[in-house]
Design an enzyme around this catalytic site. Structure first.
Site, PDB file in Angstrom:
ATOM      1  N   GLY A  40       0.811  -1.205   0.000  1.00 28.30           N
ATOM      2  CA  GLY A  40       0.000   0.000   0.000  1.00 28.30           C
ATOM      3  C   GLY A  40       0.847   1.258   0.000  1.00 28.30           C
ATOM      4  O   GLY A  40       0.621   2.181  -0.785  1.00 28.30           O
ATOM      5  N   ALA A  41       1.834   1.301   0.892  1.00 28.64           N
ATOM      6  CA  ALA A  41       2.698   2.477   0.974  1.00 28.64           C
ATOM      7  C   ALA A  41       3.502   2.668  -0.301  1.00 28.64           C
ATOM      8  O   ALA A  41       3.661   3.799  -0.792  1.00 28.64           O
ATOM      9  CB  ALA A  41       3.630   2.344   2.178  1.00 28.64           C
ATOM     10  N   ASN A 185       0.549 -10.521 -11.299  1.00 26.88           N
ATOM     11  CA  ASN A 185       1.731 -11.113 -11.909  1.00 26.88           C
ATOM     12  C   ASN A 185       1.425 -12.573 -12.249  1.00 26.88           C
ATOM     13  O   ASN A 185       0.299 -13.039 -12.087  1.00 26.88           O
ATOM     14  CB  ASN A 185       2.962 -10.969 -11.004  1.00 26.88           C
ATOM     15  CG  ASN A 185       2.824 -11.718  -9.685  1.00 26.88           C
ATOM     16  OD1 ASN A 185       1.999 -12.627  -9.542  1.00 26.88           O
ATOM     17  ND2 ASN A 185       3.639 -11.350  -8.710  1.00 26.88           N
ATOM     18  N   ASP A 258       4.636  -2.713  -7.613  1.00 30.38           N
ATOM     19  CA  ASP A 258       3.924  -1.629  -6.936  1.00 30.38           C
ATOM     20  C   ASP A 258       4.048  -0.324  -7.716  1.00 30.38           C
ATOM     21  O   ASP A 258       3.099   0.461  -7.785  1.00 30.38           O
ATOM     22  CB  ASP A 258       4.461  -1.448  -5.515  1.00 30.38           C
ATOM     23  CG  ASP A 258       4.125  -2.622  -4.616  1.00 30.38           C
ATOM     24  OD1 ASP A 258       3.118  -3.305  -4.879  1.00 30.38           O
ATOM     25  OD2 ASP A 258       4.879  -2.867  -3.649  1.00 30.38           O
TER      26      ASP A 258
END
Length: 306
Positions: A40-41, A185, A258
């Site tokens: 998330g970060a 992925n 990400d």
């Protein structure tokens, strides 16, 4: 315009080794360090760094009452992410951690997660009616029920959803219809569709997995394949995008996925077409693998737009 990321915050405990150990084997590593992270970060930082100056990026998440929390929040703020919606839990729920082993020769990695405070993340019923969000980004390092609820509320409010079901987990079938963009992925594609990983080594297998996720209800799907690039489809068009990075340029692949997700969310929110959005995300991920660190490697907009 604004983007909301709902997800995990971890402190990464990173060990670099000439090769990954075999079962039962002990190796001496070449380095160790800690860094801010969490899917998330990392995705929030990607959104913050890759957005234009007029875009507001905010995050909902949770950290513990410990020494890991402050560096995480500082790292987000430094990348143009509003942290005011990130809560601090009691001492019984520490900040999440991720133990990461990085192969220094190939750049490949293995990751073990301890969720900690991430397991407490929730969203209020009015989250999308009180904020002017154009898009929301979600992953699965927070409770599945929180993700399902957020997807439903976003769909009801007309907010674009970018969902990265990682690490892959069983999801209620009805939730997929609330997904505008699903990014997986090879491993996640195999687990969620039943297409074997070996089959995904061929283009037909990748396209079959993407088609299955579309059948489940996702409006658009991207299957990322590392050095092989990615495949995308949205029911109207589809295509392959090459990685554009030579093997010898790869330093660390930890944060590539990400970065891709965050970049895709930015491009979608800006109204770019599907092909252009995926290409933008691919360029951003290509920049990320040339640097060390999941969050540290996330590029800024100027690096990708050139």
């Amino acid at each position: 315009m604004s983007i909301l990321i709902i997800g995990s915050l971890n402190t990464d405990l990173i060990t670099t080794t000439p090769r990954l150990p075999s079962p039962g084997e002990t190796l001496t590593s070449t380095s160790f360090h800690t860094a801010p992270g969490g899917k998330g970060a990392n995705q929030a930082v990607a959104c913050g760094r890759l957005s234009s100056a007029s875009t507001a990026v905010s995050m909902i998440g949770a950290v513990g009452s410990d020494s890991f929390a402050a560096p995480l929040l500082s790292a987000l703020s430094a990348s143009n992410v509003d942290t005011s919606r990130i809560s601090t839990t009691s001492s019984s729920s520490p900040t999440g951690t991720a133990v990461i082993l990085v192969d220094s020769l190939s750049g490949e990695n293995r990751i073990l997660i301890n969720p900690g405070a991430n397991a407490t993340v929730s969203v209020p019923e009015d989250i999308f009616t009180t904020g002017k969000w154009a898009a929301v980004v979600l992953q699965l390092e927070i409770p599945v029920e929180t993700v399902v609820r957020a997807l439903r509320l976003a769909r009801k409010a007309g907010v674009k959803t970018v969902f990265n079901p990682a690490p892959a987990a069983e999801m209620p079938e009805e939730c997929w219809k609330d997904v505008d963009w699903c990014v997986v992925n090879e491993t996640e594609a195999a687990m969620l569709t039943g297409v074997e990983v070996e089959v995904l080594e061929g283009k037909e297998g990748v396209e079959a997995a993407a088609k299955e996720l579309r059948r489940k209800g996702c409006a658009a799907v991207v299957v990322t394949l590392g050095g092989r690039g990615c495949y995308w489809c949205d029911g109207v068009d589809s295509g392959w995008v090459e990685a554009g990075v030579r093997r010898e340029e790869v330093v660390d692949t930890t944060g590539a996925g990400d970065t891709f997700v965050g970049a895709l969310a930015v491009a979608v929110m800006e109204g770019r077409g599907a092909k252009e959005s995926v290409e933008f995300a691919g360029r951003a991920a290509g920049k990320a693998v040339k640097k060390s660190g999941a969050m540290a490697g996330v590029p800024w907009r100027a690096e990708v737009e050139v």
